[in-house]
Design an enzyme around this catalytic site. Structure first.
Site, PDB file in Angstrom:
ATOM      1  N   GLU A 101      46.275 -19.824  62.091  1.00  0.00           N
ATOM      2  CA  GLU A 101      46.834 -20.689  63.145  1.00  0.00           C
ATOM      3  C   GLU A 101      47.897 -19.936  63.925  1.00  0.00           C
ATOM      4  OE1 GLU A 101      46.513 -23.116  64.864  1.00  0.00           O
ATOM      5  OE2 GLU A 101      46.110 -25.006  63.856  1.00  0.00           O
ATOM      6  N   PHE A 154      59.598 -24.780  73.104  1.00  0.00           N
ATOM      7  CA  PHE A 154      58.266 -24.774  73.731  1.00  0.00           C
ATOM      8  C   PHE A 154      57.894 -23.315  73.986  1.00  0.00           C
ATOM      9  CE2 PHE A 154      54.642 -25.265  76.104  1.00  0.00           C
ATOM     10  CZ  PHE A 154      54.349 -26.574  76.439  1.00  0.00           C
ATOM     11  N   ARG A 167      47.999 -17.952  78.027  1.00  0.00           N
ATOM     12  CA  ARG A 167      47.523 -17.520  76.712  1.00  0.00           C
ATOM     13  C   ARG A 167      47.445 -15.998  76.612  1.00  0.00           C
ATOM     14  NH1 ARG A 167      45.592 -22.000  73.804  1.00  0.00           N
ATOM     15  NH2 ARG A 167      44.586 -23.630  75.013  1.00  0.00           N
TER      16      ARG A 167
HETATM   17  C1  PRP Z   1      48.231 -26.298  68.548  1.00  0.00           C
HETATM   18  C2  PRP Z   1      48.121 -25.223  67.485  1.00  0.00           C
HETATM   19  C3  PRP Z   1      47.677 -25.976  66.272  1.00  0.00           C
HETATM   20  C4  PRP Z   1      48.290 -27.339  66.478  1.00  0.00           C
HETATM   21  C5  PRP Z   1      49.481 -27.462  65.616  1.00  0.00           C
HETATM   22  O1  PRP Z   1      46.979 -26.498  69.098  1.00  0.00           O
HETATM   23  O2  PRP Z   1      47.202 -24.230  67.837  1.00  0.00           O
HETATM   24  O3  PRP Z   1      46.282 -26.062  66.204  1.00  0.00           O
HETATM   25  O4  PRP Z   1      48.666 -27.459  67.843  1.00  0.00           O
HETATM   26  O5  PRP Z   1      50.076 -28.712  65.798  1.00  0.00           O
HETATM   27  P1  PRP Z   1      50.294 -29.743  64.622  1.00  0.00           P
HETATM   28  O6  PRP Z   1      50.874 -29.011  63.434  1.00  0.00           O
HETATM   29  O7  PRP Z   1      51.272 -30.716  65.226  1.00  0.00           O
HETATM   30  O8  PRP Z   1      48.983 -30.394  64.298  1.00  0.00           O
HETATM   31  P2  PRP Z   1      46.753 -27.208  70.511  1.00  0.00           P
HETATM   32  O9  PRP Z   1      46.474 -28.658  70.302  1.00  0.00           O
HETATM   33  O10 PRP Z   1      47.899 -26.883  71.419  1.00  0.00           O
HETATM   34  O11 PRP Z   1      45.413 -26.545  71.006  1.00  0.00           O
HETATM   35  P3  PRP Z   1      45.107 -25.006  71.392  1.00  0.00           P
HETATM   36  O12 PRP Z   1      45.180 -24.204  70.107  1.00  0.00           O
HETATM   37  O13 PRP Z   1      43.729 -25.035  71.959  1.00  0.00           O
HETATM   38  O14 PRP Z   1      46.152 -24.568  72.387  1.00  0.00           O
END
Ligand code: PRP
Length: 181
Positions: A101, A154, A167
């Site tokens: 992640e 952020f 990205r």
């Molecule tokens: C982000 C990150 C994780 C998630 C973590 O994804 O990549 O997957 O949020 O957040 P959480 O611990 O609150 O669940 P995002 O929804 O921004 O999608 P992306 O990876 O496509 O940018």
């Protein structure tokens, strides 16, 4: 704090700092694998860049898989509404699995993925996250490998986006609330 040469964004971690930390993480993961194979599971899209670098920091035989979870927006995500919209391509039963992640925030995504993956009985299931925001946690979950632990900032770049932009920035930068669109 150094200032980015592009778009006036402040750099939180430079590409060089990230590279050094990812090398350390790769060495630790390699050690923990004790010569066994690994399935790296990237969570799209944010983890793609980190997975690519972490994979090359490993001295181990590794394969890749990717999952995607529903992104209804953080508001609805906080209600616990996490859904798998792209599943694993290959079964993980009996395998050493590393979920990769970019950021561990509320923990809802990883808690959900851990539950779903454990139902398949992998040999081991570990989590590597480049960034961790422990102050934001809703679900009780920790990563086995953490690049940097940060306050509730952020962040964008190195895979992470603001409305799908940024990205591809090589550094991790801070998105200030008054940054022009
Ligand atoms: C982000 C990150 C994780 C998630 C973590 O994804 O990549 O997957 O949020 O957040 P959480 O611990 O609150 O669940 P995002 O929804 O921004 O999608 P992306 O990876 O496509 O940018």
């Amino acid at each position: 704090m150094p200032t980015s040469t592009y778009q006036g964004l402040d750099v939180l971690y430079s590409h060089a700092q990230i590279g050094a930390r990812v090398a350390e993480m790769g060495a630790q993961i390699t050690k923990d694998l004790k010569g066994e194979k690994l399935v790296m599971v990237g969570v799209l899209k944010g983890a793609a860049i980190f997975l690519a670098d972490l994979a090359r920091a490993l001295d181990a035989e590794a394969t890749f898989d990717f999952v995607a979870v529903s992104s209804y927006g953080k508001g609805q995500r906080s209600s616990g509404a996490v859904k798998l919209i792209k599943d694993l391509d290959e079964p993980i039963e009996g395998k050493n699995v590393l979920i990769v992640e970019d950021i561990l925030d509320t923990g809802l995504t990883l808690a959900y993925l851990r539950k779903v993956f454990l139902q398949q009985h992998p040999k081991t299931l570990r989590i590597a996250t480049l960034l961790d925001k422990p102050s934001r946690r809703i679900e009780k979950i920790d990563a086995d490998y953490v690049g940097f632990s940060i306050p509730n900032l952020f962040v964008i770049g190195y895979g992470m986006d603001y409305a799908e932009r940024y990205r591809n920035l090589p550094d991790i930068c801070l998105m200030s609330p008054d940054h022009p669109e």
